[in-house]
Design a protein around this motif. Structure first.
Motif, PDB file in Angstrom:
ATOM      1  N   GLY A  34       0.758  -1.242   0.000  1.00 29.65           N
ATOM      2  CA  GLY A  34       0.000   0.000   0.000  1.00 29.65           C
ATOM      3  C   GLY A  34       0.785   1.286   0.000  1.00 29.65           C
ATOM      4  O   GLY A  34       0.218   2.352  -0.250  1.00 29.65           O
ATOM      5  N   THR A  37       0.672   3.530  -3.061  1.00 30.14           N
ATOM      6  CA  THR A  37      -0.635   4.121  -3.353  1.00 30.14           C
ATOM      7  C   THR A  37      -0.896   5.373  -2.530  1.00 30.14           C
ATOM      8  O   THR A  37      -1.737   6.196  -2.904  1.00 30.14           O
ATOM      9  N   SER A  87      -7.110   4.031  -8.541  1.00 31.11           N
ATOM     10  CA  SER A  87      -7.042   3.169  -7.360  1.00 31.11           C
ATOM     11  C   SER A  87      -7.957   1.964  -7.496  1.00 31.11           C
ATOM     12  O   SER A  87      -7.801   0.975  -6.776  1.00 31.11           O
ATOM     13  N   LYS A  89      -8.012   0.216 -10.197  1.00 26.48           N
ATOM     14  CA  LYS A  89      -7.328  -0.577 -11.225  1.00 26.48           C
ATOM     15  C   LYS A  89      -7.949  -0.391 -12.606  1.00 26.48           C
ATOM     16  O   LYS A  89      -8.016  -1.308 -13.406  1.00 26.48           O
ATOM     17  N   ASN A 365      -9.317  -4.986  -4.003  1.00 28.62           N
ATOM     18  CA  ASN A 365      -8.254  -4.013  -4.245  1.00 28.62           C
ATOM     19  C   ASN A 365      -7.302  -4.032  -3.055  1.00 28.62           C
ATOM     20  O   ASN A 365      -7.463  -3.295  -2.089  1.00 28.62           O
ATOM     21  N   GLU A 367      -4.158  -3.138  -2.877  1.00 26.02           N
ATOM     22  CA  GLU A 367      -3.290  -1.963  -2.744  1.00 26.02           C
ATOM     23  C   GLU A 367      -3.986  -0.846  -1.979  1.00 26.02           C
ATOM     24  O   GLU A 367      -3.416  -0.270  -1.045  1.00 26.02           O
ATOM     25  N   LEU A 368      -5.220  -0.528  -2.366  1.00 26.32           N
ATOM     26  CA  LEU A 368      -5.939   0.560  -1.701  1.00 26.32           C
ATOM     27  C   LEU A 368      -6.301   0.176  -0.269  1.00 26.32           C
ATOM     28  O   LEU A 368      -6.259   1.007   0.642  1.00 26.32           O
ATOM     29  N   ALA A 371      -3.229   0.634   1.742  1.00 24.84           N
ATOM     30  CA  ALA A 371      -2.936   2.054   1.932  1.00 24.84           C
ATOM     31  C   ALA A 371      -3.778   2.644   3.054  1.00 24.84           C
ATOM     32  O   ALA A 371      -3.291   3.406   3.895  1.00 24.84           O
TER      33      ALA A 371
END
Length: 398
Positions: A34, A37, A87, A89, A365, A367-368, A371
Motif C-alpha cells: 500500500g 498508493t 485506485s 485498477k 483491491n 493496494e488501496l 494504503a
C-alpha cells in the motif's frame, strides 16, 4: 525448579518471538502493498469522481503550442496526456499539462441544470473519457478512453482535428476524505457518550457499591458484554437504538446510530480500565483527604481521579482503536455507501468499512486496502503518542 523456570522462560521468549514475527510480516505486507498508493491527494480528494460535459467557448481557435516534457502532447490544442491506472485498477488517460493560452482553458458546462453554461476548468489530473471532434474531412468522430485509445494516440488524433465539439471528462476521485471525516465523527460521538458513563460506572463499582448479589450481577454482566460479538451489537443498534436516532432526524443508517452503538461496545472496556486504575490508588491518600474534612465526592474528584489519569487515558486509547478498527457492527448501523460529504444524521463509511467494501468486491483491491490500513496505523500511533504526552503532563507523583 531451575529446569521448570528455564522451560517457562523459553516458552515466554518463543511466544514473544512468534508474536513479533507475525506483526513484522503483517507490517511488511501492508507497507509493501500500500505504500506506493499513498499520497496527499488520496487524503484530501473525494472518493466519487465528478463528471463534466463541456464545450469550448466561441472565438477560441486552435493554435501552435510547445511543451518541453517527454509526454504525449497535442501542439495544436496545447494539452499533454499520460496513461495511468486509478485506485480501482482502471486504465485512464490523464491530463498532465494545459498551455495557459490553450482554448481548452475556456470551457462551458453543457450539462443541464443550475450550472448550465457556467465556466469549467480542465485541471491537470482530470481523466479524459470522450472527445467529440471534427477531422480534416469534416467528419464528426470520437476519441479518448471510450475508443480504447492511449495517451499518445489521443494526442496525435487531436493534432489532426479541425475543431472540438465537446469533451467529457471526470475528476480523479478515489480519495478517502469523506470516510476520514466520518471516522472522526464516529470517535467523537462514541467517546462523548461512553467516557463519562464508563468513568461514573467504574467509580460506583469501586468506591460505592456494596458486595451484594445485585452488584455481583452487574459486574458479571459487564464482563459478559466484553465477549459479545460486535455483529450482535450491530443488530441491537438497529432494533433498539434506531427509534432513538429518529428523534434527532436520522431516518436510516447514520453516523449517529453507529456512534450510539459503538458507545455501548466501548462501555465494558472503559469501565474495566478505569476500575483497574482506581484499585491501585493508595487508600492512605483517601484517608488523608477525608481526615482533612473533604467529602467522599471531593476526595474522588480531586484526589483519586487525578491519580489514575493514566488508566483513564489508556481506556480512551483502547476505545479509539476499537472504534477505528470496528466494521461488523457498523455495517448495519452506518451503512456501506461511501459518502464524500458525511453528516451525523446521514449514512457514511468509516475507514475500516471502506477496507471491507474494497475487499468484499468481485475484484479485491489489495493496494488501496493496504494504503488505508497504513493510514489507520498512523492515526493510532499518533494518538498513542499524544495520550502518552498528556498522561505525563497530568500525572501526579505521590
Amino acid at each position: 525448579m531451575k529446569i521448570k523456570d528455564k522451560i517457562y522462560n523459553g516458552l515466554t521468549y518463543l511466544s514473544a518471538i512468534i508474536g513479533c514475527l507475525v506483526l513484522l510480516s503483517i507490517l511488511v505486507y501492508v507497507f509493501g502493498k500500500g505504500f506506493s498508493t499513498l499520497s496527499i491527494d488520496m487524503l484530501k480528494d473525494d472518493y466519487w469522481s465528478k463528471n463534466y460535459l463541456v464545450q469550448i467557448e466561441e472565438n477560441n481557435e486552435a493554435g501552435n503550442y510547445s511543451y518541453d516534457q517527454d509526454l504525449p502532447f497535442s501542439s495544436k490544442w496545447g494539452i499533454a496526456f499520460s496513461d495511468g491506472v486509478t485506485s480501482q485498477k482502471e486504465k485512464v488517460i490523464t491530463v498532465e499539462y494545459i498551455d495557459p493560452s490553450s482554448p481548452l482553458n475556456s470551457l462551458l458546462n453543457m450539462t443541464s441544470g443550475a450550472q448550465y453554461l457556467s465556466k469549467v476548468e480542465l485541471h491537470p489530473g482530470s481523466m479524459i473519457e470522450k472527445i467529440e471532434y471534427v477531422d480534416s474531412n469534416g467528419t464528426i468522430k470520437l476519441a479518448g478512453k471510450i475508443m480504447k485509445m492511449d495517451a499518445q494516440t489521443l494526442a496525435d488524433t487531436l493534432d489532426d482535428a479541425q475543431s472540438i465539439n465537446s469533451i467529457y471528462f471526470k475528476t480523479t476521485g478515489g480519495g478517502i476524505r469523506g470516510s476520514l471525516i466520518a471516522t472522526l465523527y464516529l470517535i467523537l460521538i462514541s467517546l462523548a457518550l461512553a467516557l463519562p458513563l464508563g468513568i461514573a460506572a467504574a467509580i460506583y463499582l469501586q468506591e460505592y457499591a456494596k458486595k451484594n448479589l445485585i452488584n455481583r450481577l452487574i459486574r458479571q454482566g459487564i464482563e459478559t458484554l466484553t465477549g459479545v460479538p460486535s455483529i450482535v451489537y450491530g443488530l441491537m443498534g438497529v432494533t433498539v437504538l434506531f427509534p432513538i436516532t429518529t428523534i434527532f432526524g436520522a431516518t436510516g443508517t447514520s453516523i449517529l446510530l453507529g456512534g450510539l452503538t459503538m458507545a455501548i461496545i466501548l462501555l465494558p472496556t472503559i469501565i474495566k480500565s478505569v476500575e483497574e486504575a482506581l484499585i491501585v490508588v493508595p487508600q492512605s491518600l483517601q484517608d488523608a483527604s477525608l481526615s482533612l474534612g473533604a467529602t467522599k465526592a471531593q476526595t474522588i474528584l480531586k484526589v483519586v481521579l487525578p491519580c489514575c489519569i493514566n488508566g483513564i487515558l489508556t481506556g480512551v486509547l483502547l476505545s479509539i482503536g476499537r472504534v477505528i478498527g470496528e466494521s461488523a457492527a457498523l455495517i448495519y448501523t452506518m451503512g456501506t455507501f461511501i459518502s464524500d460529504n458525511p453528516t451525523i444524521n446521514g449514512s457514511a463509511t468509516s475507514l475500516s468499512l471502506m477496507i471491507w467494501s474494497f475487499m468484499s468486491s468481485e475484484q479485491p483491491n489489495f493496494e488501496l486496502a493496504c494504503a488505508i490500513s497504513i493510514i489507520i496505523l498512523a492515526i493510532v500511533l499518533v494518538l498513542n503518542i499524544i495520550v502518552k504526552i498528556i498522561g505525563k503532563k497530568l500525572d501526579r507523583s505521590y
